[in-house]
Design an enzyme around this catalytic site. Structure first.
Site, PDB file in Angstrom:
ATOM      1  N   LYS A   1     -10.548  -0.584  10.656  1.00  0.00           N
ATOM      2  CA  LYS A   1     -10.767  -1.718   9.755  1.00  0.00           C
ATOM      3  C   LYS A   1     -11.145  -2.980  10.524  1.00  0.00           C
ATOM      4  CE  LYS A   1      -7.317  -0.036   6.419  1.00  0.00           C
ATOM      5  NZ  LYS A   1      -8.129   0.535   5.341  1.00  0.00           N
TER       6      LYS A   1
ATOM      7  N   GLN B   1      -4.325  -4.952   6.948  1.00  0.00           N
ATOM      8  CA  GLN B   1      -5.278  -5.941   6.460  1.00  0.00           C
ATOM      9  C   GLN B   1      -5.054  -7.304   7.125  1.00  0.00           C
ATOM     10  OE1 GLN B   1      -7.720  -5.086   4.496  1.00  0.00           O
ATOM     11  NE2 GLN B   1      -7.005  -3.033   3.976  1.00  0.00           N
TER      12      GLN B   1
ATOM     13  N   CYS C   1      -4.816   2.469  -3.629  1.00  0.00           N
ATOM     14  CA  CYS C   1      -3.577   3.001  -3.042  1.00  0.00           C
ATOM     15  C   CYS C   1      -2.417   2.034  -3.261  1.00  0.00           C
ATOM     16  CB  CYS C   1      -3.730   3.311  -1.558  1.00  0.00           C
ATOM     17  SG  CYS C   1      -4.936   4.598  -1.227  1.00  0.00           S
TER      18      CYS C   1
ATOM     19  N   ASP D   1       3.279  -4.304   7.616  1.00  0.00           N
ATOM     20  CA  ASP D   1       2.040  -3.526   7.565  1.00  0.00           C
ATOM     21  C   ASP D   1       0.881  -4.486   7.798  1.00  0.00           C
ATOM     22  OD1 ASP D   1      -0.314  -2.305   6.809  1.00  0.00           O
ATOM     23  OD2 ASP D   1       0.363  -1.778   4.785  1.00  0.00           O
TER      24      ASP D   1
ATOM     25  N   HIS E   1       0.868  -1.183   0.000  1.00  0.00           N
ATOM     26  CA  HIS E   1       0.000   0.000   0.000  1.00  0.00           C
ATOM     27  C   HIS E   1       0.906   1.235   0.000  1.00  0.00           C
ATOM     28  CE1 HIS E   1      -2.746   2.977   1.825  1.00  0.00           C
ATOM     29  NE2 HIS E   1      -3.756   2.173   1.524  1.00  0.00           N
TER      30      HIS E   1
END
Lengths: 147, 404
Positions: free
Chosen positions: B217, B194, B356, B191, B113
């Site tokens: 999220k 997600q 993104c 990261d 991302h």
């Protein structure tokens, strides 16, 4: 069973210009050009024009994007070829007013009225106006003041 | 499940398939935040009165819950931030500026991302370091052989996503961390934006140095997220922002820093959103993260099968069993934005665009994709609405009589 609202947006005129875009490709000898991108979706429209004596002699567009942006670019090139820079800008402004729901002289828009339903889709208004923003920017680079 | 989410309960016809962008919020999260403001609100860490102590306790309790949820035993190594983006920028600014030199190398992946790409790209430019992008395989996984070949004596940072936001690819975090440790002495940054919402994290066993995620999220509120780090690294790292709470003693000329985690939390903390995130992890643990992932995978497997049954539809990325609840697809002759508009009129919310992840889109050779992402409140009726909307779009655009 087709959703009537989708059908209003995706009129045959728009789908036709999307499937068979007019005046698409580079324009050799262009003296005015600009590219506009939509940072949220990555779509891109480039406009190249030959401007002489305040008149748009020829204009073509490049780039990829959604049906609304592509059809708008295609129709725009049809409408402004042979027009004065001033008239082209006035037409672009009339379309912007139409899509913003502001008062506008409908006769000035002709075929562009096909985009009227876009006004109900705020997320898509930018798609329809992107080619006109590119044209406006291109005309600023041509060094030909509006008559 | 839908009735536990007020927005979904109030909109029975809504098929919300954009949870990878942000999730809906269960009532228990909204109630926890309201109760905090109605019962416990004060500026924490001041301690002069009982109400402030209660606010402090709420904040610490939230930190402890979120740390436990993410498998971090040492809760003081969890820094609350605004979200994943701020967490990653914190590492790039604080650790990166202090440790990266000209000629060093920073490695990211082609599926990162922008939030785990641009901070490293710009750090490399600032420091005169080499910015390298590990390629992906044709089916949208990190090419581990190629990544291994990029690692060497000058590698200072390796950053990659736990789960690709654009494709749903679940990366083998432990294997990547092990690969990096074998080849070089680099900082390993994952990261987890997600990851944390969709599968068990287990930070202490992952082998990474930093892990970042966002509350919004994962059923939590917007404006809160976390950075998890190793204590030894956090203690050596200079602060990120200066202000109240992060100091120990402020002299006229010099200042000393507060202990972890406060050193990295300048200013009045975002207690209410931390409380909301604490309630969100309670909610998710009530379901069980293995169950969350299994539910998403079951739905995405059905979505894949149904979408692939339509003429001209391509689903990108690896097989459903290797993904989280994300189906990223393109339909021949129909731009994703047009698809999203037509779906929207049928109450189906999907994301259309580059997600993104422009470097990834270039490598997939598409300008944009349509992305449907599933979460705990979705069911097969959402898949049905998605598929029927795609067929509708095909009818409008080319009169296709689609199969399936």
């Amino acid at each position: 069973m087709i959703d009537p609202r989708s059908e209003a947006l995706y009129q045959e005129t728009i789908l036709d210009h999307y499937r068979r875009p007019r005046n698409k490709g580079e324009l050799p000898g262009a003296n005015a050009r600009a590219t506009v991108t939509n940072p949220t979706c990555g779509d891109e429209i480039g406009v190249e024009a030959i401007v002489e004596g305040g008149m748009i002699r020829d204009v073509r567009f490049t780039g990829q994007g959604c049906s609304i942006a592509q059809a708008s670019a295609s129709m725009m090139t049809d409408v402004v070829r042979g027009a004065t820079v001033g008239a082209a800008r006035r037409t672009g402004e009339a379309l912007r007013r139409l899509l913003a729901g502001e008062p506008v002289t409908r006769d000035a828009l002709g075929e562009l009225l096909a985009f009227e339903a876009v006004a109900r889709y705020p997320a898509r208004v930018g798609c329809a106006l992107m080619p006109w923003r590119a044209l406006d920017r291109a005309l600023q680079t041509s060094g030909n003041p509006a008559p | 499940m839908r009735e536990r989410f007020p927005l979904l309960a109030a909109n029975p016809g809504l098929h919300y398939l954009d949870s990878a962008a942000t999730s809906q919020k269960p009532r228990v999260v909204l109630d926890a935040m309201r109760e905090y403001y109605e019962r416990d609100n004060a500026n924490p860490h001041r301690g002069a009165y009982a109400l402030s102590v209660r606010a402090t306790d709420c904040y610490h309790e939230a930190r402890a819950k979120v740390a436990k949820f993410a498998g971090l035993a040492d809760a003081d190594c969890l820094v609350f931030t605004r979200g994943t983006t701020e967490s990653l920028n914190l590492v790039a600014s604080a650790w990166g500026r202090a440790n990266v030199r000209a000629g060093d190398e920073i490695v990211v992946t082609a599926m990162d991302h922008h939030a785990n790409f641009v901070p490293w790209q710009q750090l490399a430019r600032e420091k005169g370091a080499l910015f390298r992008i590990a390629p992906i395989t044709h089916d949208g996984q990190v090419d581990l052989d190629a990544l291994g070949g990029m690692l060497g004596a000058r590698t200072r940072i390796v950053a990659f996503p736990h789960v690709s936001n654009a494709l749903g690819t679940v990366n083998p975090v432990r294997a990547i961390a092990t690969l990096v440790r074998e080849r070089c002495d680099a900082l390993v940054v994952c990261d987890g934006a997600q990851g944390a919402p969709h599968l068990p994290v287990g930070f202490d066993d992952l082998g990474v140095d930093f892990y970042a995620f966002s509350g919004h999220k994962m059923c939590g509120p917007m404006g809160i997220g976390a950075l998890l780090g190793r204590r030894a690294i956090l203690e050596r790292m200079p602060p990120y922002q200066m202000g109240g709470d992060m100091i120990e003693v402020v002299g006229d000329e010099e200042t000393t820093w507060n202990v972890l985690p406060h050193k990295f939390e300048a200013g009045t903390p975002n207690v209410a959103d931390a409380v909301g995130l604490g309630a969100a992890v309670d909610f998710l643990e009530g379901i069980g993260m293995d169950a969350v992932l299994a539910h998403e995978r079951a739905l995405v497997a059905v979505a894949d099968e149904r979408l692939r049954g339509l003429d001209g539809v391509t689903v990108h990325g690896p097989a459903a069993a290797m993904r989280s609840g994300v189906a990223s697809f393109t339909v021949a002759g129909i731009h994703p934005h047009d698809l999203a508009t037509i779906l929207d009129e049928r109450g189906v919310c999907i994301r259309a665009g580059h997600h993104c992840a422009q470097p990834l889109m270039r490598r997939l050779d598409v300008a944009a994709t349509a992305r449907a992402s599933f979460y705990v409140y979705n069911d097969e009726s959402d898949v049905e609405a998605l598929v029927s909307g795609v067929r509708e779009a095909q009818r409008i655009f080319d009169g296709h009589v689609a199969r399936g």
